[in-house]
Design a protein around this motif. Structure first.
Motif, mmCIF file in Angstrom:
data_model
loop_
_atom_site.group_PDB
_atom_site.id
_atom_site.type_symbol
_atom_site.label_atom_id
_atom_site.label_comp_id
_atom_site.label_asym_id
_atom_site.label_seq_id
_atom_site.Cartn_x
_atom_site.Cartn_y
_atom_site.Cartn_z
ATOM 1 N N PHE A 232 -4.741 5.726 -5.867
ATOM 2 C CA PHE A 232 -5.008 5.582 -4.441
ATOM 3 C C PHE A 232 -6.184 6.483 -4.041
ATOM 4 C CE2 PHE A 232 -3.550 5.651 0.098
ATOM 5 C CZ PHE A 232 -3.358 4.284 0.259
ATOM 6 N N LEU B 207 0.827 -1.214 0.000
ATOM 7 C CA LEU B 207 0.000 0.000 0.000
ATOM 8 C C LEU B 207 0.860 1.262 0.000
ATOM 9 C CD1 LEU B 207 -2.840 -0.981 2.498
ATOM 10 C CD2 LEU B 207 -3.014 -0.754 0.018
ATOM 11 N N THR B 208 1.936 1.225 0.763
ATOM 12 C CA THR B 208 2.844 2.375 0.785
ATOM 13 C C THR B 208 3.418 2.630 -0.604
ATOM 14 O OG1 THR B 208 3.410 1.930 3.099
ATOM 15 C CG2 THR B 208 4.929 3.310 1.853
ATOM 16 N N ALA C 281 -8.104 8.459 1.771
ATOM 17 C CA ALA C 281 -6.740 8.210 1.306
ATOM 18 C C ALA C 281 -5.744 8.867 2.250
ATOM 19 C CB ALA C 281 -6.560 8.730 -0.117
ATOM 20 N N ASP C 282 -6.037 10.098 2.680
ATOM 21 C CA ASP C 282 -5.162 10.781 3.639
ATOM 22 C C ASP C 282 -5.139 10.043 4.968
ATOM 23 O OD1 ASP C 282 -4.604 12.671 1.738
ATOM 24 O OD2 ASP C 282 -5.965 14.203 2.568
ATOM 25 N N ASP D 244 -3.033 6.931 4.531
ATOM 26 C CA ASP D 244 -1.619 7.316 4.458
ATOM 27 C C ASP D 244 -1.061 7.594 5.848
ATOM 28 O OD1 ASP D 244 -0.804 7.104 1.803
ATOM 29 O OD2 ASP D 244 -1.680 9.038 1.259
ATOM 30 N N HIS E 236 -0.400 7.787 -6.652
ATOM 31 C CA HIS E 236 -1.281 8.379 -5.652
ATOM 32 C C HIS E 236 -2.649 8.719 -6.240
ATOM 33 C CE1 HIS E 236 -1.933 9.945 -1.685
ATOM 34 N NE2 HIS E 236 -2.407 11.098 -2.178
ATOM 35 N N SER F 140 0.648 4.056 -2.959
ATOM 36 C CA SER F 140 0.374 5.460 -2.655
ATOM 37 C C SER F 140 1.491 6.365 -3.158
ATOM 38 C CB SER F 140 0.185 5.646 -1.150
ATOM 39 O OG SER F 140 -0.068 6.993 -0.837
#
Length: 645
Positions: free
Chosen positions: A151, A140-141, A160-161, A164, A148, A144
């Motif tokens: 994402f 996932l990292t 999404a934020d 993150d 992004h 993103s």
């Protein structure tokens, strides 16, 4: 038997085949004109795809089976698209075990402490008891950071934020975020809108490729290092070993201290005891060690590793046959070819006759029925009602209880009956025996539907050989009038019949003689389309084999005579080289057994005073389709038991 793609397989390879099927225009089944072979692309090899493949095969004059073999693959995908590589084939089997594929997710299950799981091989957000960040955190990292926009499109800007920010937390806080805010309490799923977000994220082809690449780099490569080490040391180099260690890395993480030395010592002990031990037996040594050291997961380990090692079995109540997922299940460099096997579709109560046939076949180097071992080891499809019969060392599989216990389970919603039928026909069949009540015999059109049934009270089960070439497992319920339901398509059985040398029809109206109908020509034609040229043995008229316990057993009488006259040859060779001799021995055996028994009329199950050879008796079909019948002059000097009709 080469690997194929067939009913039960899932994944992107299946979806690609479905897209190719959509491009194939085939004759409509409900009227004039043409239409795409399949309407929907869903990545599931189900009934609709099975029928679509059959229609394409029939339209292109390939053997109609409903499975995608290499010839059908080339027709659909073209010469420029090779059969999928090893990683791709292994990937979708493991994805099937995990049940997620690219988009589905599950939550934090009791005692697992993974936070959530998502993706093609079930990537975990956290890694168990220590709740350390897992493979899903890394994936996932990466998504993103590199994509992004995808994402944000999947989750929305606010979520999404939030995700993150969670990915930047320490291990325990990340776990708590997932367990409390994403996962449902029971862990079976994740909460909305996260569920919709992860589902949409998995729809992106860019993200799917990232999942595949991550699985390849972090699991497949490492698993194949183990495969190479064990294959080199213990002669285990085959695709099942590759799949075993791939699943081992994905599902179990690899060896923990102490496991590998125990596993290797167990394999060495096995080989010392049995130098010809199979790959499945060697992999089972590893499985036993894993199950013992990880007792909390022993059931799952034994199911998944059993399937990867043996090539078939149940995982989470779903049956897998790896050779239908594109996996080559052959042993590494076999010293001798697999023997031709006996296959019995036993739909009546002739237990002693079936056991005698299985026992006598061994004397001709005809291998044991393919389903016997899997049924004996409880690796057979569940809830199908097949029965393992034993007499000393002889074993055989009977379907006689289907009408009493299994008719209600015969349906197309689950594939267990389909897979059970395939298990009867793994490998190449040399001798095929079919027993039951042969009904609706041929009258006029040689391609009319044929039936082999077994009844119990007001319920029938059995086979329907349809005029279009499909072979169906059916159930028939009677409520005043019979209602026939052709339920499960098992047409691909005939892939195993290209070497069939002998068909024995244990039932009335097997061979047509004079004005009397018979089904044998149609069965011979159907098997012949696979490339075989078998002899068919049976009866004309309404005769059937004597019931158990009535004097002699026909299989013993027939095959013991053939063995004495064979000169040590195996049965397929005798059938090929001396068909008239085989047919004569059949007539002699039938005469011996029927004279010594109390013959019964086929449908009413009541004795009749006599059965004239003019109306009913031994019959056969030879390689040229010539019909043979019992000789009414037999017993007089120079008269044979069988003559051409």
């Amino acid at each position: 038997m080469d690997a194929t793609y067939c009913r039960g397989a899932r994944g992107e390879v299946v979806a690609a085949l479905q897209r190719a099927l959509q491009a194939q225009q085939v004759p409509r089944e409900d009227g004039p004109g043409r239409e795409p072979a399949i309407a929907k692309v869903d990545g599931q090899y189900g009934i609709a795809m099975q029928r679509a493949v059959q229609r394409v095969q029939r339209a292109n004059k390939l053997l109609m089976t409903g499975v995608v073999d290499h010839a059908t693959w080339q027709l659909l995908m073209g010469k420029q698209t090779p059969w999928p590589g090893l990683f791709e084939r292994l990937l979708y089997v493991v994805a099937g075990f995990e049940g997620h594929f690219y988009s589905r997710s599950t939550g934090d299950r009791e005692n697992d402490r993974v936070g959530m799981t998502w993706g093609i091989i079930g990537f975990k957000l956290c890694e168990g008891r220590g709740a350390a960040k897992g493979s899903l955190h890394t994936l996932l990292t990466d998504i993103s950071a590199k994509h992004h926009d995808i994402f944000v499109d999947a989750f929305g800007k606010a979520n999404a934020d939030k995700l993150d920010a969670a990915l930047a937390l320490d291990d325990e806080k990340l776990y708590q975020f997932a367990a409390k805010q994403i996962s449902t309490e029971d862990g079976d799923s994740i909460r909305s809108p996260w569920n919709e977000g992860f589902s949409k994220l998995g729809e992106s082809e860019i993200v799917r490729e990232m999942q595949r690449r991550f699985a390849y780099d972090n699991y497949f490569v490492k698993s194949q290092e183990l495969t190479a080490q064990f294959s080199s040391a213990y002669a285990m180099d085959c695709e099942r070993t590759s799949l075993y260690f791939f699943d081992f890395k994905v599902n179990n993480g690899g060896f923990i201290p102490g496991e590998r030395p125990q596993a290797e010592q167990s394999i060495k002990t096995l080989i010392a005891r049995d130098p010809k031990a199979t790959v499945a037996q060697k992999l089972q040594c590893i499985t036993d060690v894993l199950a013992a050291s990880r007792s909390g997961y022993a059931v799952d380990i034994r199911e998944r590793k059993g399937v990867t090692g043996y090539g078939y079995g149940n995982v989470h109540r779903e049956y897998y046959r790896l050779d239908g997922w594109g996996i080559d299940v052959a042993e590494p460099s076999p010293a001798v070819a697999d023997p031709l096997r006996l296959a019995v579709i036993g739909l009546d109560g002739q237990e002693d006759e079936q056991l005698a046939l299985a026992g006598e076949a061994k004397n001709f180097s005809v291998g044991e029925e393919a389903a016997v071992q899997s049924l004996d080891e409880s690796r057979f499809p569940i809830d199908v009602g097949y029965e393992l019969l034993r007499a000393g060392s002889v074993r055989t599989v009977s379907l006689r209880k289907l009408a009493a216990t299994g008719a209600g389970t015969i349906n197309d919603k689950i594939s267990n009956h389909y897979h059970a039928a395939q298990m009867l026909f793994r490998g190449q069949v040399g001798v095929l025996a079919i027993s039951g009540q042969f009904t609706r015999p041929i009258i006029g059109d040689a391609r009319d539907n044929q039936y082999v049934l077994q009844r119990n009270g007001r319920t029938y089960v059995g086979l329907q050989l349809k005029s279009n070439g499909q072979l169906m497992l059916l159930r028939q319920r009677t409520a005043g009038h019979a209602i026939q339901e052709s339920v499960v398509d098992i047409t691909d059985l005939r892939r195993s019949l290209s070497s069939c040398a002998l068909i024995v029809l244990y039932g009335g109206y097997g061979v047509p003689v004079g004005t009397l109908p018979g089904s044998g020509l149609r069965w011979r034609e159907w098997v012949g389309e696979a490339g075989a040229n078998p002899i068919v043995l049976g009866w004309f008229g309404n005769v059937q084999a004597p019931r158990d316990g009535l004097k002699s057993i026909l299989a013993n009488a027939f095959l013991s005579r053939v063995r004495l006259a064979s000169g040590g040859k195996d049965l397929p060779t005798i059938c090929h080289d001396a068909p008239e001799q085989v047919i004569e021995q059949w007539g002699l055996a039938c005469h011996e057994v029927f004279v010594a028994s109390r013959q019964k009329y086929l449908w009413l199950d009541e004795p009749i005073s006599s059965v004239s050879l003019m109306h009913s008796g031994a019959a056969a079909i030879d390689h040229s389709n010539a019909i043979w019948r019992a000789n009414t002059e037999f017993g007089k000097p120079l008269q044979s038991a069988m003559i051409r009709a």
